[in-house]
Design an enzyme around this catalytic site. Structure first.
Site, PDB file in Angstrom:
ATOM      1  N   GLU A  94     -10.209  -2.883  18.125  1.00 34.61           N
ATOM      2  CA  GLU A  94      -8.984  -2.341  18.980  1.00 34.61           C
ATOM      3  C   GLU A  94      -7.828  -3.339  18.487  1.00 34.61           C
ATOM      4  OE1 GLU A  94      -9.126  -0.661  22.749  1.00 34.61           O
ATOM      5  OE2 GLU A  94      -7.583  -2.205  23.192  1.00 34.61           O
ATOM      6  N   LYS A 146     -15.179  15.385  30.061  1.00 32.39           N
ATOM      7  CA  LYS A 146     -14.308  14.863  28.734  1.00 32.39           C
ATOM      8  C   LYS A 146     -15.333  15.384  27.496  1.00 32.39           C
ATOM      9  CE  LYS A 146     -13.489  10.898  30.388  1.00 32.39           C
ATOM     10  NZ  LYS A 146     -12.822   9.382  30.110  1.00 32.39           N
ATOM     11  N   GLN A 175      -6.370 -15.155  31.252  1.00 29.99           N
ATOM     12  CA  GLN A 175      -5.656 -13.836  30.660  1.00 29.99           C
ATOM     13  C   GLN A 175      -6.951 -12.593  30.945  1.00 29.99           C
ATOM     14  OE1 GLN A 175      -4.825 -12.889  26.743  1.00 29.99           O
ATOM     15  NE2 GLN A 175      -3.024 -12.668  27.173  1.00 29.99           N
ATOM     16  N   THR A 181      -3.583   0.672  20.496  1.00 27.87           N
ATOM     17  CA  THR A 181      -3.599   1.203  21.731  1.00 27.87           C
ATOM     18  C   THR A 181      -1.954   1.589  22.026  1.00 27.87           C
ATOM     19  OG1 THR A 181      -2.622  -1.206  22.396  1.00 27.87           O
ATOM     20  CG2 THR A 181      -5.013  -0.723  22.623  1.00 27.87           C
ATOM     21  N   TYR A 182      -1.981   2.182  23.459  1.00 28.08           N
ATOM     22  CA  TYR A 182      -0.642   2.999  23.703  1.00 28.08           C
ATOM     23  C   TYR A 182      -0.189   2.233  24.893  1.00 28.08           C
ATOM     24  CZ  TYR A 182       1.760   7.721  23.458  1.00 28.08           C
ATOM     25  OH  TYR A 182       2.534   8.766  23.478  1.00 28.08           O
ATOM     26  N   GLY A 204      -4.348   7.264  30.581  1.00 30.07           N
ATOM     27  CA  GLY A 204      -3.378   6.086  30.748  1.00 30.07           C
ATOM     28  C   GLY A 204      -3.027   5.756  32.177  1.00 30.07           C
ATOM     29  N   ASP A 205      -2.176   4.507  32.127  1.00 29.63           N
ATOM     30  CA  ASP A 205      -1.916   3.906  33.307  1.00 29.63           C
ATOM     31  C   ASP A 205      -0.508   4.480  33.491  1.00 29.63           C
ATOM     32  OD1 ASP A 205      -4.116   2.251  33.511  1.00 29.63           O
ATOM     33  OD2 ASP A 205      -3.230   0.732  32.398  1.00 29.63           O
ATOM     34  N   HIS A 207     -14.198   3.358  37.557  1.00 25.09           N
ATOM     35  CA  HIS A 207     -12.634   3.162  37.460  1.00 25.09           C
ATOM     36  C   HIS A 207     -12.075   2.500  38.553  1.00 25.09           C
ATOM     37  CE1 HIS A 207      -8.497   4.652  36.841  1.00 25.09           C
ATOM     38  NE2 HIS A 207      -8.730   4.599  35.617  1.00 25.09           N
ATOM     39  N   ASP A 249     -17.474   8.770  38.052  1.00 23.60           N
ATOM     40  CA  ASP A 249     -17.190   8.416  36.505  1.00 23.60           C
ATOM     41  C   ASP A 249     -18.145   9.149  35.682  1.00 23.60           C
ATOM     42  OD1 ASP A 249     -15.018   5.968  36.398  1.00 23.60           O
ATOM     43  OD2 ASP A 249     -16.372   5.658  38.172  1.00 23.60           O
TER      44      ASP A 249
END
Length: 300
Positions: A20, A171, A218, A51-52, A111-112, A155, A164
Site C-alpha cells: 500500500e 460486502k 506515529q 490510498t484515498y 472512508g473516514d 472497527h 464487524d
C-alpha cells in the site's frame, strides 16, 4: 499459538504479497514514492494499492498515481475508493475513469468523515451510504476485483466483533473478493477473528495487513484512531529509542520479521504491507520470505 500450519490463503505454496502506498504531498515525497515503487516492482507483487484521503481529499492525486503505475510499471494497481463527500454519479464516473485507464482492481471503503476519526459519518444523500453499497455499485459498472477492509479488533464505531463480521458478510454478498485487515501486532488477534469469520461461512481470503513500526509514536497514533491495540511489550521495545534512529530501525525490522515469520509458521502465505512509501523494511521482510527479484532467484 499452534505451530501446525492452518488457514492458508493461497494453495500455490508460494508467498503472495501486496503493498500500500499513499499520495505524496510534496515534490520530495513524490520522488520518494517513485523510488519506493521502482525498488519494490521487481518483487512482482500481486497488486499495489493507493490510498484515498479523508473526505476524498486526495481523489485527483490518487487517480494520477494509479494511472501512472498502470501506464509505466509492470505492477497491477488497485485504487482506493470511498463513499465520502461525493454523489453516486461522481463516484461512478471515477470508477469508469479507472476502467478506461486499465485499472481492474478497486479497494472499496466507506472512508473516514472529513473531520477525521471520531466525528460522525454523514453519508451524502445522493451518494453510497455504506461500503457494501459501494461494492455493489462497482460490481454493476465493471468486472473489477474488489478488495475491502476488515478489523480483527473491531472497527472504532462497531459495538462488537459479530457486527464487524456482519459488515464483512454484507460486502462479500455485494461482490467483494478479498478482505485486507487493519494492522495488528498480536497474531492471535488475527487468528481469533479468522476462526470466527470462517465459522460464519466466510471463505474469501482475509489477508493480514502488516505495519512495520518505522516510527513508534506515529504508529501508536494510527492505532489509537484505527481501533488497533498496541501491546505493552511492543511499547517497551521502542522505549528510549526516540533519538536513536539506527537502533529503532533494527528493532523495527526484528519485530516485523518475528510477526511475519510467526504467521508463516501458522500457515499464512499472503501478506499486505503498509509501506508508508518506504521500501527498505518491507523489501527486507520479503527477502526473508524468499520473495526476491527474478534474477536473484535464478542465481540463488
Amino acid at each position: 499459538m499452534t505451530a501446525e500450519p492452518r488457514h492458508p490463503l493461497s494453495s500455490k505454496g508460494e508467498f503472495v504479497i501486496s503493498y500500500e502506498f499513499f499520495p505524496p504531498k510534496t515534490p520530495q515525497m513524490e520522488t520518494q514514492l517513485w523510488e519506493t515503487i521502482k525498488r519494490l516492482e521487481p518483487l512482482c507483487p500481486r497488486f499495489v494499492s493507493v490510498t484515498y484521503g479523508a473526505g476524498g481529499s486526495t481523489r485527483e492525486r490518487t487517480h494520477a498515481i494509479v494511472a501512472r503505475i498502470a501506464r509505466e510499471t509492470t505492477m497491477k494497481p488497485a485504487a482506493h475508493l470511498t463513499c465520502v463527500s461525493a454523489t453516486r454519479e461522481e463516484i461512478d464516473k471515477v470508477i469508469r475513469d479507472y476502467w478506461d485507464a486499465g485499472v481492474r482492481h478497486i479497494v472499496a471503503l466507506r472512508g473516514d468523515p472529513p473531520g477525521g476519526v471520531g466525528t460522525p459519518f454523514m453519508p451524502n444523500p445522493l451518494g453510497y451510504p455504506t461500503s457494501s453499497h459501494l461494492v455493489r455499485g462497482i460490481r454493476a459498472i465493471g468486472d473489477f476485483e474488489i478488495s475491502v477492509s476488515t478489523y480483527p479488533e473491531g472497527h472504532p464505531e462497531s459495538s462488537s466483533i459479530d457486527n464487524d463480521i456482519d459488515a464483512l458478510k454484507a460486502k462479500i454478498d455485494a461482490g467483494a473478493t478479498r478482505a485486507i485487515t487493519q494492522f495488528f501486532f498480536e497474531n492471535d488477534v488475527y487468528f481469533r477473528f479468522l476462526d470466527r469469520a470462517r465459522a460464519r461461512g466466510i471463505t474469501i481470503p482475509i489477508v493480514p495487513g502488516i505495519m512495520p513500526v518505522r516510527n513508534f509514536r506515529q504508529v501508536a497514533g494510527f492505532a489509537a484512531k484505527a481501533g488497533a491495540s498496541v501491546p505493552q511489550w511492543l511499547a517497551d521495545r521502542f522505549d528510549g529509542l526516540e533519538n536513536d534512529p539506527e537502533t529503532h530501525a533494527l528493532v523495527a525490522a526484528t519485530t516485523t520479521a518475528e510477526q511475519v515469520m510467526d504467521l508463516v509458521k501458522a500457515g499464512v502465505n499472503e501478506f499486505h504491507f503498509y509501506t508508508n512509501n518506504r521500501a527498505d523494511l518491507v523489501f527486507g521482510i520479503c527477502h526473508l520470505l524468499g520473495v526476491r527479484p527474478a534474477r536473484q532467484k535464478a542465481s540463488a
